[in-house]
Design an enzyme around this catalytic site. Structure first.
Site, PDB file in Angstrom:
ATOM      1  CB  CYS A 261      -0.951  -0.015   1.186  1.00  0.00           C
ATOM      2  SG  CYS A 261      -2.240  -1.249   0.990  1.00  0.00           S
ATOM      3  NE  ARG A 329       1.395  -7.469  -2.038  1.00  0.00           N
ATOM      4  CZ  ARG A 329       0.055  -7.412  -2.126  1.00  0.00           C
ATOM      5  NH1 ARG A 329      -0.502  -7.077  -3.276  1.00  0.00           N
ATOM      6  NH2 ARG A 329      -0.699  -7.680  -1.091  1.00  0.00           N
TER       7      ARG A 329
HETATM    8  N1  NAD Z   1      -3.506  -5.151   1.295  1.00  0.00           N
HETATM    9  C1  NAD Z   1      -3.829  -4.173   2.108  1.00  0.00           C
HETATM   10  O1  NAD Z   1      -3.386  -4.094   3.251  1.00  0.00           O
HETATM   11  C2  NAD Z   1      -4.821  -3.122   1.659  1.00  0.00           C
HETATM   12  C3  NAD Z   1      -5.368  -2.252   2.621  1.00  0.00           C
HETATM   13  C4  NAD Z   1      -6.271  -1.298   2.211  1.00  0.00           C
HETATM   14  C5  NAD Z   1      -6.602  -1.178   0.864  1.00  0.00           C
HETATM   15  N2  NAD Z   1      -6.047  -2.010  -0.050  1.00  0.00           N
HETATM   16  C6  NAD Z   1      -6.447  -1.858  -1.450  1.00  0.00           C
HETATM   17  O2  NAD Z   1      -7.413  -2.872  -1.762  1.00  0.00           O
HETATM   18  C7  NAD Z   1      -7.243  -3.309  -3.106  1.00  0.00           C
HETATM   19  C8  NAD Z   1      -7.005  -4.807  -3.130  1.00  0.00           C
HETATM   20  O3  NAD Z   1      -5.789  -5.059  -2.460  1.00  0.00           O
HETATM   21  P1  NAD Z   1      -5.334  -6.526  -2.067  1.00  0.00           P
HETATM   22  O4  NAD Z   1      -4.069  -6.399  -1.293  1.00  0.00           O
HETATM   23  O5  NAD Z   1      -6.496  -7.252  -1.493  1.00  0.00           O
HETATM   24  O6  NAD Z   1      -5.033  -7.106  -3.553  1.00  0.00           O
HETATM   25  P2  NAD Z   1      -4.648  -8.608  -3.996  1.00  0.00           P
HETATM   26  O7  NAD Z   1      -3.770  -8.430  -5.166  1.00  0.00           O
HETATM   27  O8  NAD Z   1      -4.194  -9.369  -2.798  1.00  0.00           O
HETATM   28  O9  NAD Z   1      -6.049  -9.228  -4.467  1.00  0.00           O
HETATM   29  C9  NAD Z   1      -6.791  -8.792  -5.584  1.00  0.00           C
HETATM   30  C10 NAD Z   1      -7.629  -9.963  -6.083  1.00  0.00           C
HETATM   31  O10 NAD Z   1      -8.494  -9.506  -7.141  1.00  0.00           O
HETATM   32  C11 NAD Z   1      -8.619 -10.567  -8.089  1.00  0.00           C
HETATM   33  N3  NAD Z   1      -9.109 -10.010  -9.363  1.00  0.00           N
HETATM   34  C12 NAD Z   1      -8.461  -9.217 -10.259  1.00  0.00           C
HETATM   35  N4  NAD Z   1      -9.276  -8.923 -11.293  1.00  0.00           N
HETATM   36  C13 NAD Z   1     -10.462  -9.526 -11.064  1.00  0.00           C
HETATM   37  C14 NAD Z   1     -11.703  -9.577 -11.752  1.00  0.00           C
HETATM   38  N5  NAD Z   1     -11.882  -8.938 -12.929  1.00  0.00           N
HETATM   39  N6  NAD Z   1     -12.719 -10.286 -11.214  1.00  0.00           N
HETATM   40  C15 NAD Z   1     -12.545 -10.942 -10.036  1.00  0.00           C
HETATM   41  N7  NAD Z   1     -11.383 -10.930  -9.330  1.00  0.00           N
HETATM   42  C16 NAD Z   1     -10.348 -10.226  -9.831  1.00  0.00           C
HETATM   43  C17 NAD Z   1      -7.220 -11.147  -8.164  1.00  0.00           C
HETATM   44  O11 NAD Z   1      -7.245 -12.461  -8.684  1.00  0.00           O
HETATM   45  C18 NAD Z   1      -6.809 -11.116  -6.685  1.00  0.00           C
HETATM   46  O12 NAD Z   1      -7.134 -12.312  -6.015  1.00  0.00           O
HETATM   47  C19 NAD Z   1      -6.101  -2.491  -3.685  1.00  0.00           C
HETATM   48  O13 NAD Z   1      -6.647  -1.346  -4.330  1.00  0.00           O
HETATM   49  C20 NAD Z   1      -5.335  -2.062  -2.454  1.00  0.00           C
HETATM   50  O14 NAD Z   1      -4.633  -0.860  -2.644  1.00  0.00           O
HETATM   51  C21 NAD Z   1      -5.169  -2.988   0.318  1.00  0.00           C
END
Ligand code: NAD
Length: 435
Positions: A261, A329
């Site tokens: 993030c 990451r």
């Molecule tokens: N990881 C954190 O701590 C955190 C905290 C707050 C906000 N966020 C935000 O939340 C969002 C997601 O982050 P994350 O860490 O969970 O990401 P991630 O990469 O762990 O997971 C994303 C998931 O989305 C799936 N995906 C992609 N395209 C798709 C589609 N068209 N249909 C269905 N599934 C699909 C992928 O296969 C993957 O499993 C990002 O914008 C991130 O910035 C993350």
């Protein structure tokens, strides 16, 4: 009410499991078949304390299901959360391809009036683009909501179940009512749901991460100053953290921030602010300071070994970008390891959770130890990168005996400098210029 969560990464899986825990019917959809198949067997794609029990319980009680059929998940739902990734584009801006693809699909597959909630971190203006993408094929009314997520990896379940606040950008009474009901179980202790317009909610997420990254970088630079002037950053931290205007959180110096993030959100905010003619010079400095901080452990190591690393073995404790997660990451451990390997030294690493992930990333370029003590055998120095609990109070005599030279670079200030020196270690911490 059926809720669909699209994307079952850190955010989607935690949100889906926690919403199911409060009684909602939740279907989590992801295009990654392997992930979905494993989740159906209660095998999680990541290490996150408490999440496995939540997934297992709600799945066995029938409130939580997993599918690769995104369209069917949307068709069954009254509320759809978009929780797909927003990785950095080449120019640093957030790549919205996945978010907008899901939004289009929502329009195509919705079967009733729908609330479309963006949980992914997206730049200001995205709600308007999501609305346009849904509208392309939509045949039913829908409402767009911006609901940024503030969970911390490693404490994600607690953060979601007991949030400091819930931020909701809304533009209709309908979505305000639905979201109030949905979040009511999570704010029973009186924590606020803060309603605002869509753009303000989008900015709030980036402002929060920008602020936290700034605090970290500020303290890292104060630590650098302390080293030069004979001060101790641990005392300075206490001195300023007790000021109620400043507060104690996010003031620990370390090897630089990483994770999925802060680096990408800082970059995206720099990009957005530049694009709209309100450049954030502070954040540019934060990014630069962090890049330089991520080299600090290597610089300290190199100086402790008089620049002679070739042929030596370096033990590394901690690979994840922070404790309680296996996420690597942008981890400072990767910067350190690459620099050490480039000097012709070898690395033996230990991490309680991230070794499978490190093996995936680094393969046979480094070796892995089953225990943290095993990593020390014959090593010429130890670098502590991640502040896992089990590294906080180790058996120092055992460490000294295992190391071939008793050099420790402590990137997290876990140990007492005087004690370490009295035990015979060459010990370097962060920002302790007086010890
Ligand atoms: N990881 C954190 O701590 C955190 C905290 C707050 C906000 N966020 C935000 O939340 C969002 C997601 O982050 P994350 O860490 O969970 O990401 P991630 O990469 O762990 O997971 C994303 C998931 O989305 C799936 N995906 C992609 N395209 C798709 C589609 N068209 N249909 C269905 N599934 C699909 C992928 O296969 C993957 O499993 C990002 O914008 C991130 O910035 C993350």
């Amino acid at each position: 009410m059926t809720i669909a969560v699209i994307g079952t990464g850190y955010v989607g899986l935690v949100a889906g499991a926690c919403l199911a825990e409060t009684g909602s019917q939740v279907v989590c959809a992801d295009v990654n078949r392997q992930k979905v198949d494993q989740l159906k067997q209660n095998v999680l794609p990541m290490y996150e304390p408490g999440l496995d029990a939540l997934v297992e319980r709600n799945q066995s009680q029938g409130r939580l299901t997993f599918t690769t059929d995104v369209g069917a998940a949307i068709a069954s739902a009254s509320v759809v959360f978009i929780a797909v990734g927003t990785p950095p584009d080449e120019d640093g801006s957030a790549d919205l391809t996945h978010v907008l693809a899901v939004a289009e699909q929502i329009g195509a597959d919705q079967q009733r009036e729908l609330v479309v909630v963006t949980k992914s971190t997206v730049p200001v203006g995205t709600a308007i683009r999501v609305r346009a993408a849904v509208a392309k094929r939509s045949r039913f009314p829908f409402h767009v909501v911006s609901n940024p997520e503030f969970l911390k990896e490693g404490a994600a379940v607690d953060d979601f179940m007991k949030p400091d606040r819930v931020v909701l950008g809304v533009d209709s009474d309908y979505s305000r009512r639905v979201m109030s009901e949905l979040y009511a179980p999570f704010v029973r202790t009186g924590k606020p749901i803060i309603f605002m317009d869509l753009a303000s909610a989008e900015v709030t997420k980036y402002a929060a991460n920008g602020m936290l990254a700034t605090r970290i970088s500020f303290m890292n630079e104060i630590a650098g100053l302390c080293e030069k002037v004979g001060a101790n950053v641990d005392l300075v931290r206490k001195g300023i953290g007790s000021d109620s205007r400043i507060g104690p959180s996010f003031l620990f110096p370390g090897p630089g921030y990483g994770g999925s993030c802060f680096p990408k959100d800082v970059q995206a905010l720099i990009r957005t602010s530049g694009d709209v003619g309100a450049p954030m010079l502070v954040l540019r400095a934060v990014e630069e300071a962090n890049a330089s901080q991520k080299r600090r452990l290597f610089e300290k190591l190199s100086s402790a070994l008089d620049g002679r690393l070739a042929g030596k073995t370096i033990a590394v404790w901690g690979l994840a970008f922070k404790a309680q997660t296996d996420d690597m990451r942008e981890s400072p451990a990767l910067t350190l390891i690459e620099a050490v390997l480039a000097e012709g030294a070898s690395v033996v690493a230990h991490d309680p959770a991230a070794m499978p992930e490190a093996e995936r990333r680094l393969g046979a370029r480094i070796s892995f130890a089953t225990t943290n003590y095993e990593a020390l055998a014959g090593a010429h120095a130890l670098v502590v990168v991640t502040d896992w609990n089990e590294y906080r109070y180790p058996d120092f005599e055992r460490m000294k005996q295992a190391l071939s030279s008793a050099v420790i670079i402590d990137g997290r200030n876990l140990y007492d400098s005087d004690r370490m020196r009295s035990l015979g270690f060459t010990y370097h911490a962060m920002g302790r210029g007086n010890a």
